[in-house]
Design an enzyme around this catalytic site. Structure first.
Site, PDB file in Angstrom:
ATOM      1  N   ARG A   1      20.757  24.047  56.914  1.00 28.28           N
ATOM      2  CA  ARG A   1      19.812  24.959  57.569  1.00 28.28           C
ATOM      3  C   ARG A   1      18.723  25.432  56.620  1.00 28.28           C
ATOM      4  O   ARG A   1      17.671  25.869  57.049  1.00 28.28           O
ATOM      5  CB  ARG A   1      20.539  26.189  58.136  1.00 28.28           C
ATOM      6  CG  ARG A   1      21.505  25.871  59.239  1.00 28.28           C
ATOM      7  CD  ARG A   1      22.073  27.131  59.861  1.00 28.28           C
ATOM      8  NE  ARG A   1      21.175  27.730  60.815  1.00 28.28           N
ATOM      9  CZ  ARG A   1      20.499  28.844  60.638  1.00 28.28           C
ATOM     10  NH1 ARG A   1      20.614  29.511  59.517  1.00 28.28           N
ATOM     11  NH2 ARG A   1      19.695  29.312  61.573  1.00 28.28           N
TER      12      ARG A   1
ATOM     13  N   ASP B   1      17.058  35.288  59.733  1.00 27.45           N
ATOM     14  CA  ASP B   1      18.510  35.324  59.885  1.00 27.45           C
ATOM     15  C   ASP B   1      19.140  36.403  59.017  1.00 27.45           C
ATOM     16  O   ASP B   1      18.583  36.775  57.981  1.00 27.45           O
ATOM     17  CB  ASP B   1      19.127  33.989  59.441  1.00 27.45           C
ATOM     18  CG  ASP B   1      19.074  32.948  60.541  1.00 27.45           C
ATOM     19  OD1 ASP B   1      18.959  33.328  61.711  1.00 27.45           O
ATOM     20  OD2 ASP B   1      19.165  31.754  60.199  1.00 27.45           O
TER      21      ASP B   1
ATOM     22  N   PRO C   1      40.139  27.659  47.540  1.00 29.53           N
ATOM     23  CA  PRO C   1      40.182  29.115  47.757  1.00 29.53           C
ATOM     24  C   PRO C   1      40.038  29.891  46.454  1.00 29.53           C
ATOM     25  O   PRO C   1      39.801  31.096  46.464  1.00 29.53           O
ATOM     26  CB  PRO C   1      41.559  29.348  48.393  1.00 29.53           C
ATOM     27  CG  PRO C   1      42.362  28.145  48.090  1.00 29.53           C
ATOM     28  CD  PRO C   1      41.412  27.017  47.881  1.00 29.53           C
TER      29      PRO C   1
ATOM     30  N   GLU D   1      49.074  21.116  48.330  1.00 30.16           N
ATOM     31  CA  GLU D   1      48.963  22.369  47.567  1.00 30.16           C
ATOM     32  C   GLU D   1      47.720  22.389  46.675  1.00 30.16           C
ATOM     33  O   GLU D   1      47.601  23.227  45.786  1.00 30.16           O
ATOM     34  CB  GLU D   1      50.242  22.616  46.755  1.00 30.16           C
ATOM     35  CG  GLU D   1      51.365  23.256  47.557  1.00 30.16           C
ATOM     36  CD  GLU D   1      50.893  24.462  48.398  1.00 30.16           C
ATOM     37  OE1 GLU D   1      50.281  25.370  47.831  1.00 30.16           O
ATOM     38  OE2 GLU D   1      51.117  24.443  49.620  1.00 30.16           O
TER      39      GLU D   1
HETATM   40  N1  SAM Z   1      47.683  26.095  46.609  1.00 31.83           N
HETATM   41  C1  SAM Z   1      46.260  26.277  46.694  1.00 31.83           C
HETATM   42  C2  SAM Z   1      45.904  27.650  46.146  1.00 31.83           C
HETATM   43  O1  SAM Z   1      46.680  28.566  46.293  1.00 31.83           O
HETATM   44  O2  SAM Z   1      44.773  27.793  45.614  1.00 31.83           O
HETATM   45  C3  SAM Z   1      45.767  26.127  48.129  1.00 31.83           C
HETATM   46  C4  SAM Z   1      45.778  24.731  48.627  1.00 31.83           C
HETATM   47  S1  SAM Z   1      45.179  24.551  50.269  1.00 31.83           S
HETATM   48  C5  SAM Z   1      46.659  24.565  51.210  1.00 31.83           C
HETATM   49  C6  SAM Z   1      44.666  22.859  50.363  1.00 31.83           C
HETATM   50  C7  SAM Z   1      43.187  22.632  50.180  1.00 31.83           C
HETATM   51  O3  SAM Z   1      42.460  23.258  51.211  1.00 31.83           O
HETATM   52  C8  SAM Z   1      42.573  23.124  48.910  1.00 31.83           C
HETATM   53  O4  SAM Z   1      42.763  22.232  47.835  1.00 31.83           O
HETATM   54  C9  SAM Z   1      41.108  23.248  49.281  1.00 31.83           C
HETATM   55  O5  SAM Z   1      40.430  22.021  49.171  1.00 31.83           O
HETATM   56  C10 SAM Z   1      41.170  23.613  50.747  1.00 31.83           C
HETATM   57  N2  SAM Z   1      40.990  25.053  51.007  1.00 31.83           N
HETATM   58  C11 SAM Z   1      41.917  25.906  51.517  1.00 31.83           C
HETATM   59  N3  SAM Z   1      41.434  27.139  51.667  1.00 31.83           N
HETATM   60  C12 SAM Z   1      40.139  27.088  51.261  1.00 31.83           C
HETATM   61  C13 SAM Z   1      39.106  28.059  51.170  1.00 31.83           C
HETATM   62  N4  SAM Z   1      39.288  29.319  51.523  1.00 31.83           N
HETATM   63  N5  SAM Z   1      37.900  27.657  50.727  1.00 31.83           N
HETATM   64  C14 SAM Z   1      37.687  26.377  50.338  1.00 31.83           C
HETATM   65  N6  SAM Z   1      38.640  25.421  50.388  1.00 31.83           N
HETATM   66  C15 SAM Z   1      39.849  25.754  50.839  1.00 31.83           C
END
Ligand code: SAM
Length: 249
Positions: free
Chosen positions: A157, A172, A92, A119
Site C-alpha cells: 500500500r 489513513d 513473534p 516451534e
Molecule cells: N516457539 C516460537 C516462539 O516462542 O518464539 C514460536 C513459533 S510459532 C508456533 C511458528 C512460526 O510462526 C514462527 O517461527 C514464525 O515464523 C511464525 N509466527 C508466529 N507468531 C508470529 C508473530 N506474532 N509474528 C510473526 N511471525 C509469527
C-alpha cells in the site's frame, strides 16, 4: 518494481489472496511481484525434511540447511547483486510491525521472507542470515505465512501507484501519526442518524478543520500515546486542551 520472495512449506496458502483486490491489481500493473518458494526443494536429504528435534528437549524446529540453501540460491539466481534487499524472518520475537517499519521495508527492491512453522527456526538463521526479524503482534500463530501476507499487504500500500489515490494513503490512520477521522457515505440520514452537517456544506476549509479535530479527538480517546510523538500546531494544542477539560468535567 518491488519483488517479494516468500520461503514456506505451504505455498498453496497464498494463491487466492494475492490475486484479488489491490494486491492483485498491483501485480497486474507490474508494480509488485510475489514469488513463493517451497523450502522442501532446498532440503538436503532424500525425504526432503526441513525440520528436526530440538537439542535439549522439545518438539521440532526448522533445520538451518534448507533455509540457508534457499536464501543463498535466491541471492545467486533470482536477485541482482545491486538490488536493495532485505532478508526477513517472521517471528513473534521480532520488532513489532507498524507504519514506520513498513515504510522502511517499502524502500527495498527485493524482500525475502522466511515463514517459520513448528516451534520456529534454528537460532543460527536468526544470528547469521537475516537482516530483520519482524513480529505482527504479541501473540503466537502456527506459522509465518499469515504474518508475511500482512507484511506484503501493508508494504504494498505504501508503494507509489498501488493504491489509486495517494491522498487516501496519506490520510489513513498512523500515516500522519494520528487515527483517521470518522467517514460517512450516503444516505445522509440513516435510521435517524445524521451525517455531521459540515460534511454536507461543501465548505472545504471547514471540512478539513473538522477532519483534523475529529482525528485528534479519536486519537485522544483511543491512542493518547500517539499524541506524544507528533508535531501539533497551536490550534491542535488548544483543541486537545478543550478535550482534556471536557474529560475532567
Ligand atoms: N516457539 C516460537 C516462539 O516462542 O518464539 C514460536 C513459533 S510459532 C508456533 C511458528 C512460526 O510462526 C514462527 O517461527 C514464525 O515464523 C511464525 N509466527 C508466529 N507468531 C508470529 C508473530 N506474532 N509474528 C510473526 N511471525 C509469527
Amino acid at each position: 518494481m518491488t519483488n517479494f520472495h516468500i520461503l514456506t512449506i505451504f505455498r498453496n496458502i497464498f494463491s487466492d489472496y494475492f490475486f484479488e483486490g489491490v494486491i492483485g491489481k498491483a501485480q497486474n500493473k507490474g508494480l509488485i511481484n510475489i514469488h513463493t518458494y517451497d523450502l522442501r526443494n532446498y532440503a538436503e536429504d532424500k525425504h526432503k525434511s526441513v525440520d528436526d528435534y530440538i537439542f535439549g528437549g522439545g518438539s521440532m524446529i526448522f533445520k538451518p540447511e534448507p533455509i540457508f540453501n534457499a536464501v543463498e540460491d535466491l541471492l545467486k539466481n533470482n536477485i541482482p547483486d545491486n538490488s536493495k534487499k532485505c532478508i526477513i524472518l517472521l517471528s513473534p520475537q521480532g520488532q513489532q510491525l507498524n507504519h514506520n517499519l513498513a515504510q522502511k521495508i517499502a524502500e527495498f527492491e527485493d524482500i525475502v521472507m522466511i515463514c517459520g512453522r513448528y516451534e520456529g527456526v534454528d537460532e543460527r538463521v536468526r544470528e547469521n542470515l537475516v537482516t530483520h526479524e519482524i513480529s505482527i503482534g504479541d501473540y503466537v500463530l502456527t506459522g509465518g505465512e499469515l504474518p508475511s501476507m500482512v507484511l506484503i499487504d501493508v508494504v504494498s500500500r505504501l508503494i507509489p501507484g498501488v493504491v489509486g489515490s495517494k491522498d487516501s494513503v496519506d490520510e489513513d490512520s498512523f500515516a500522519k501519526g494520528l487515527i483517521e477521522h470518522p467517514q460517512y457515505t450516503r444516505p445522509s440520514v440513516f435510521r435517524d442518524w445524521k451525517v455531521p452537517e459540515v460534511l454536507l456544506s461543501g465548505n472545504h476549509k471547514e471540512i478539513l478543520k473538522w477532519r483534523r479535530q475529529e482525528s485528534l479527538r479519536k486519537t485522544f480517546y483511543r491512542r493518547p500515546d500517539l499524541l506524544d510523538s507528533i508535531k501539533l500546531s497551536e490550534e491542535d494544542i488548544l483543541f486537545i486542551d478543550k478535550l482534556k477539560s471536557e474529560k475532567e468535567y
